[in-house]
Write a protein that holds these residues in place. Structure first.
Motif, PDB file in Angstrom:
ATOM      1  N   THR A 132       0.810  -1.220   0.000  1.00  0.00           N
ATOM      2  CA  THR A 132       0.000   0.000   0.000  1.00  0.00           C
ATOM      3  C   THR A 132       0.842   1.268   0.000  1.00  0.00           C
ATOM      4  N   GLY A 133       2.176   1.130  -0.035  1.00  0.00           N
ATOM      5  CA  GLY A 133       2.984   2.336  -0.030  1.00  0.00           C
ATOM      6  C   GLY A 133       4.440   2.081  -0.358  1.00  0.00           C
ATOM      7  N   ARG A 134       5.126   3.136  -0.753  1.00  0.00           N
ATOM      8  CA  ARG A 134       6.563   3.096  -1.024  1.00  0.00           C
ATOM      9  C   ARG A 134       7.193   4.399  -0.572  1.00  0.00           C
ATOM     10  N   LYS A 135       8.469   4.314  -0.250  1.00  0.00           N
ATOM     11  CA  LYS A 135       9.216   5.500   0.141  1.00  0.00           C
ATOM     12  C   LYS A 135      10.335   5.717  -0.852  1.00  0.00           C
ATOM     13  N   SER A 136      10.439   6.942  -1.370  1.00  0.00           N
ATOM     14  CA  SER A 136      11.475   7.288  -2.345  1.00  0.00           C
ATOM     15  C   SER A 136      11.912   8.717  -2.110  1.00  0.00           C
ATOM     16  N   ASP A 137      13.229   8.943  -2.068  1.00  0.00           N
ATOM     17  CA  ASP A 137      13.781  10.278  -1.835  1.00  0.00           C
ATOM     18  C   ASP A 137      13.200  10.908  -0.562  1.00  0.00           C
ATOM     19  N   GLY A 138      12.987  10.077   0.449  1.00  0.00           N
ATOM     20  CA  GLY A 138      12.499  10.573   1.730  1.00  0.00           C
ATOM     21  C   GLY A 138      11.009  10.807   1.799  1.00  0.00           C
ATOM     22  N   GLU A 139      10.309  10.634   0.680  1.00  0.00           N
ATOM     23  CA  GLU A 139       8.871  10.870   0.639  1.00  0.00           C
ATOM     24  C   GLU A 139       8.122   9.548   0.520  1.00  0.00           C
ATOM     25  N   ASP A 207      15.663  -5.463   6.175  1.00  0.00           N
ATOM     26  CA  ASP A 207      15.244  -5.083   7.518  1.00  0.00           C
ATOM     27  C   ASP A 207      13.728  -4.930   7.513  1.00  0.00           C
ATOM     28  N   TYR A 208      13.115  -5.121   8.672  1.00  0.00           N
ATOM     29  CA  TYR A 208      11.683  -4.850   8.772  1.00  0.00           C
ATOM     30  C   TYR A 208      11.371  -4.212  10.121  1.00  0.00           C
ATOM     31  N   ILE A 209      10.380  -3.327  10.108  1.00  0.00           N
ATOM     32  CA  ILE A 209       9.850  -2.728  11.326  1.00  0.00           C
ATOM     33  C   ILE A 209       8.333  -2.654  11.182  1.00  0.00           C
ATOM     34  N   PHE A 210       7.644  -2.562  12.310  1.00  0.00           N
ATOM     35  CA  PHE A 210       6.194  -2.403  12.299  1.00  0.00           C
ATOM     36  C   PHE A 210       5.831  -0.998  12.765  1.00  0.00           C
ATOM     37  N   LYS A 211       4.943  -0.353  12.012  1.00  0.00           N
ATOM     38  CA  LYS A 211       4.417   0.953  12.387  1.00  0.00           C
ATOM     39  C   LYS A 211       2.912   0.936  12.167  1.00  0.00           C
ATOM     40  N   ASP A 212       2.166   1.170  13.241  1.00  0.00           N
ATOM     41  CA  ASP A 212       0.704   1.223  13.160  1.00  0.00           C
ATOM     42  C   ASP A 212       0.123  -0.015  12.486  1.00  0.00           C
ATOM     43  N   GLY A 213       0.698  -1.175  12.822  1.00  0.00           N
ATOM     44  CA  GLY A 213       0.165  -2.430  12.302  1.00  0.00           C
ATOM     45  C   GLY A 213       0.589  -2.769  10.893  1.00  0.00           C
ATOM     46  N   GLU A 214       1.456  -1.939  10.292  1.00  0.00           N
ATOM     47  CA  GLU A 214       1.913  -2.186   8.931  1.00  0.00           C
ATOM     48  C   GLU A 214       3.371  -2.640   8.937  1.00  0.00           C
ATOM     49  N   TRP A 215       3.728  -3.376   7.912  1.00  0.00           N
ATOM     50  CA  TRP A 215       5.076  -3.927   7.757  1.00  0.00           C
ATOM     51  C   TRP A 215       5.872  -3.021   6.825  1.00  0.00           C
ATOM     52  N   HIS A 216       6.939  -2.435   7.353  1.00  0.00           N
ATOM     53  CA  HIS A 216       7.844  -1.618   6.542  1.00  0.00           C
ATOM     54  C   HIS A 216       9.040  -2.486   6.170  1.00  0.00           C
ATOM     55  N   HIS A 217       9.220  -2.670   4.868  1.00  0.00           N
ATOM     56  CA  HIS A 217      10.152  -3.639   4.289  1.00  0.00           C
ATOM     57  C   HIS A 217      11.281  -2.847   3.624  1.00  0.00           C
ATOM     58  N   ILE A 218      12.507  -2.961   4.148  1.00  0.00           N
ATOM     59  CA  ILE A 218      13.575  -2.036   3.776  1.00  0.00           C
ATOM     60  C   ILE A 218      14.823  -2.810   3.342  1.00  0.00           C
ATOM     61  N   GLY A 224      19.302  -4.893  -7.050  1.00  0.00           N
ATOM     62  CA  GLY A 224      20.267  -4.089  -6.312  1.00  0.00           C
ATOM     63  C   GLY A 224      19.847  -2.659  -6.071  1.00  0.00           C
ATOM     64  N   ASP A 225      18.608  -2.308  -6.426  1.00  0.00           N
ATOM     65  CA  ASP A 225      18.130  -0.938  -6.233  1.00  0.00           C
ATOM     66  C   ASP A 225      17.576  -0.763  -4.822  1.00  0.00           C
ATOM     67  N   PRO A 226      17.765   0.425  -4.206  1.00  0.00           N
ATOM     68  CA  PRO A 226      17.206   0.685  -2.874  1.00  0.00           C
ATOM     69  C   PRO A 226      15.693   0.498  -2.887  1.00  0.00           C
ATOM     70  N   MET A 227      15.161  -0.023  -1.785  1.00  0.00           N
ATOM     71  CA  MET A 227      13.744  -0.336  -1.744  1.00  0.00           C
ATOM     72  C   MET A 227      13.205  -0.077  -0.347  1.00  0.00           C
ATOM     73  N   TYR A 228      12.047   0.578  -0.293  1.00  0.00           N
ATOM     74  CA  TYR A 228      11.332   0.784   0.963  1.00  0.00           C
ATOM     75  C   TYR A 228       9.844   0.604   0.644  1.00  0.00           C
ATOM     76  N   GLU A 229       9.282  -0.499   1.089  1.00  0.00           N
ATOM     77  CA  GLU A 229       7.885  -0.827   0.798  1.00  0.00           C
ATOM     78  C   GLU A 229       7.080  -0.876   2.084  1.00  0.00           C
ATOM     79  N   ILE A 230       5.814  -0.520   1.972  1.00  0.00           N
ATOM     80  CA  ILE A 230       4.892  -0.601   3.103  1.00  0.00           C
ATOM     81  C   ILE A 230       3.786  -1.594   2.737  1.00  0.00           C
ATOM     82  N   TRP A 231       3.631  -2.608   3.593  1.00  0.00           N
ATOM     83  CA  TRP A 231       2.637  -3.651   3.372  1.00  0.00           C
ATOM     84  C   TRP A 231       1.598  -3.601   4.485  1.00  0.00           C
ATOM     85  N   SER A 232       0.330  -3.664   4.094  1.00  0.00           N
ATOM     86  CA  SER A 232      -0.775  -3.656   5.052  1.00  0.00           C
ATOM     87  C   SER A 232      -1.405  -5.037   5.129  1.00  0.00           C
ATOM     88  N   PRO A 233      -1.966  -5.402   6.281  1.00  0.00           N
ATOM     89  CA  PRO A 233      -2.705  -6.667   6.341  1.00  0.00           C
ATOM     90  C   PRO A 233      -3.812  -6.677   5.291  1.00  0.00           C
TER      91      PRO A 233
END
Length: 249
Positions: A132-139, A207-218, A224-233
């Motif tokens: 449900t989300g991605r992080k790129s360039d800090g946004e 790496d993974y962390i949980f924020k507000d019940g969501e899985w942040h996948h880093i 080999g490209d940087p990746m920051y994904e947000i997964w929701s139940p």
């Protein structure tokens, strides 16, 4: 005698309802034949299932499919499949029987299958997720999943992701294998990949962390490209379908 018969039926019914499908399974026999050259893995978790198959000799991807399922009077609603696009959206009602806790039989009009449980282990990430989300360039950019979605189901030490459109029947890709998740470290060992069989055998660490019940996948993607994904139940992102309503398919 009637009371004894009723008691036996009651006990058997309780034992059947107490059985759990959650975890990972391997297809070991189909129509009386042992499977040697083909590996078929299925994951059940959070009322969703995903299945993938490959040629054991060549690592060639064979198929992927999945969708919601209902226990009790077992049914499946197909969200995606590479085997028959016309089945997307259909409700299937094969007969599922527990032979014992770790072995099931699934029958439909064409196949008689025996599945054996691989594992029912659970950990931090066990469940069915949708991106449900991605992080790129800090946004962080968020999206609301619709007919087109990417899901990742994890259970019994196995994972499978799949990208598809449940309305049009389009399939965009799938990957599967084993995983470990502990103390904020997530590792995937790829065993099946629809887009490139040469990815089989790769090991990816995140790496993974949980924020507000969501899985942040880093971490970094398989390229080999940087990746920051947000997964929701998945259950939070979609209203649960009513299988009874879908019987019209």
């Amino acid at each position: 005698m009637k009371k004894l018969t009723f008691l036996i039926v009651l006990i058997l019914g309780f034992e059947l309802s107490a059985q759990s499908l959650e975890g990972s399974w391997r297809l070991v026999e189909q129509n009386g034949l042992k499977l040697d050259t083909v590996e078929v893995i299925r994951i059940y978790e959070d009322n969703y299932f995903a299945e993938n198959a490959k040629n054991n000799t060549t690592d060639e991807f064979l198929w992927a499919e999945g969708g919601e399922y209902q226990t009790g009077d077992y049914k499946e609603i197909i969200d995606f499949t590479t085997r028959d696009k016309d089945l997307v959206g259909a409700t299937l009602d094969p007969k599922l029987t527990f032979i014992n806790k770790d072995k099931i039989q699934i029958n439909d009009v064409t196949n008689d299958e025996i599945w054996e449980r691989i594992s029912d282990a659970k950990n931090d990430l066990t469940g069915n997720w949708v991106i449900t989300g991605r992080k790129s360039d800090g946004e962080i950019s968020r999206s609301t999943p619709g007919d087109r979605r990417t899901i990742k189901i994890l259970g019994g030490d196995r994972f499978q992701w799949a990208a598809f459109n449940s309305k049009t029947g389009e399939f965009f890709g799938s990957g599967a294998g084993t995983y470990q998740a502990k103390d904020g470290k997530y590792t995937e060992n790829i065993e099946n990949f629809s887009r490139d069989k040469n990815r089989v055998g790769a090991k990816l660490q995140f790496d993974y962390i949980f924020k507000d019940g969501e899985w942040h996948h880093i971490g970094k993607s398989s390229k080999g490209d940087p990746m920051y994904e947000i997964w929701s139940p998945y259950a939070d992102a979609y209203q649960k379908k009513s299988i009874a309503e879908d019987d019209k398919y």
